[in-house]
Motif scaffolding. Sequence first.
Motif, short mmCIF file in Angstrom:
data_model
loop_
_atom_site.label_atom_id
_atom_site.label_comp_id
_atom_site.label_asym_id
_atom_site.label_seq_id
_atom_site.Cartn_x
_atom_site.Cartn_y
_atom_site.Cartn_z
N TRP A 21 11.00 -2.46 10.68
CA TRP A 21 9.73 -2.85 11.14
C TRP A 21 9.72 -4.20 11.73
O TRP A 21 9.25 -4.37 12.92
CB TRP A 21 8.57 -2.62 9.98
CG TRP A 21 7.04 -3.02 10.75
CD1 TRP A 21 6.21 -2.01 11.32
CD2 TRP A 21 6.41 -4.36 10.67
NE1 TRP A 21 5.26 -2.65 11.88
CE2 TRP A 21 5.29 -3.90 11.46
CE3 TRP A 21 6.88 -5.51 10.45
CZ2 TRP A 21 4.48 -4.87 11.55
CZ3 TRP A 21 5.91 -6.63 10.61
CH2 TRP A 21 4.74 -6.28 11.46
N ASP A 40 11.96 6.50 12.37
CA ASP A 40 11.88 4.98 12.85
C ASP A 40 13.24 4.44 13.32
O ASP A 40 13.27 3.65 14.22
CB ASP A 40 11.44 4.31 11.45
CG ASP A 40 9.94 4.62 11.30
OD1 ASP A 40 9.31 5.22 12.09
OD2 ASP A 40 9.56 3.86 10.19
N VAL A 50 8.89 1.64 0.64
CA VAL A 50 8.72 2.26 2.12
C VAL A 50 7.36 3.19 2.08
O VAL A 50 6.82 3.37 2.89
CB VAL A 50 9.75 3.00 2.65
CG1 VAL A 50 11.14 2.44 3.06
CG2 VAL A 50 10.17 4.31 1.70
N PRO A 100 5.89 7.71 5.51
CA PRO A 100 6.80 7.18 6.31
C PRO A 100 8.27 8.24 6.55
O PRO A 100 8.13 9.37 5.83
CB PRO A 100 7.61 6.03 5.48
CG PRO A 100 7.42 6.49 4.16
CD PRO A 100 5.86 7.27 4.18
N GLN A 133 4.76 2.20 4.43
CA GLN A 133 4.84 3.46 5.31
C GLN A 133 5.71 2.97 6.52
O GLN A 133 5.86 3.53 7.63
CB GLN A 133 3.42 3.63 5.90
CG GLN A 133 2.45 4.00 5.13
CD GLN A 133 1.12 4.45 5.29
OE1 GLN A 133 0.38 5.36 4.52
NE2 GLN A 133 0.64 4.11 6.35
N ASP A 134 6.62 2.03 6.15
CA ASP A 134 8.12 1.81 6.80
C ASP A 134 8.97 1.17 6.03
O ASP A 134 8.69 0.78 5.01
CB ASP A 134 7.67 1.23 8.38
CG ASP A 134 6.88 -0.18 8.10
OD1 ASP A 134 7.13 -0.82 6.95
OD2 ASP A 134 5.89 -0.04 8.48
#
Lengths: 136, 129, 106
Positions: free
Chosen positions: B26, B75, B16, B70, B20-21
């Motif tokens: 995602w 998210d 992650v 992240p 960055q996720d």
Amino acid sequence: MAKRTLTIALMDAPYESANLTTAFRILDVAARRGHDINVFAYEGAAALAFARQAAHPNPVHGKNLAEENHPTTKDQVAALLAEAARNGGKVDWVNCGMCVDERGVGEFVDGTRRGSPADFQAFVDASDNTLVIPTK
Amino acid sequence: MAKKSLNIVESAYRAVIEEQDDTILWLVAAMQAAGGNHSVVLRGNAVNYALAGQGAPALTVGEWQQTQAPKMDRDVADLADNRNVAVYVVEEDLGERGIAVDQLVPNVRLVSRRALPQLFAEHEVICHW
Amino acid sequence: MISYLLIESRDPFESNDVPYYYELAKALREAGNEVTLFLVQNGVLAARPSAPAAALSALGQSGVKVLADEFSLRERGIARLAEGIAAAAIDVVVDHLEAGSRTLWH
């Protein structure tokens, strides 16, 4: 059995997981049966069809390049496409574009293409069945 | 017509920081934007994604510094609040990890392990990531 | 009734998440579904007569069909299987995909 359209998502990078061995065995059976096959190659799997993979000898086993006949996933992808075509099926092999870019593996074997999650969504909606083979 | 798809996410914090996720959350967001009809179950270690108030500091390597570190709670909330994705969290997996329900981001739904067969039956496609 | 194929690639010696998947198979069966558990890769290490195999045999008794991948068995030199577990070719996965079984991987 009537012809089916099957979608399989792959995530593992080449040469790191037994998952891909099993995945190619499943894909091989589906191709021999003449099904249409969609593959979404995500994350590390985006390198499976990378055309610049090179086989190597095996000095530990005392085998030269020809003797070792090292399996490359790019050759397995090409063989899968050929097998499907021989049996009246087709393979739409999509390499996740962002995954390809970050790994620098943008040269694909013939018959595979660059794509996106929208392709995977379209595959799922148009297929008779979907199997996700995740990585860990 | 998009097939109603249930995505079971269990692997957590794998890559992650690099990506960055979470790559599956995602992907679900991207597929939903492409016309999909997705739900998510967070199970195993992934239930920790629903814990409010988390987020790694930005990674630094030498003089290089990450600017988009992240935040998984952000998210998860984005899926539930803005993308019309139902997010379920397996309550037994929360309890085993010492996470209380009142620590979670709003708008996630609890589901027990024994209720998973019913949830499966309500979806056409099950993706066990 | 829905048909499920649950593919288990992990083994209980290395992963403590395997009981979750066995329990999921049992719960899906108890909900009235047709359930096959297919062991592949190191998942077949639990198929030898052994303490972990008892859970698989119990699944078999609960109505879950428990199969072990022949290729993975041969790769690991496993010739004898615990009660209630049968060897099967990888073709069984495509059989289920063709038939519309919801097919999950763990």
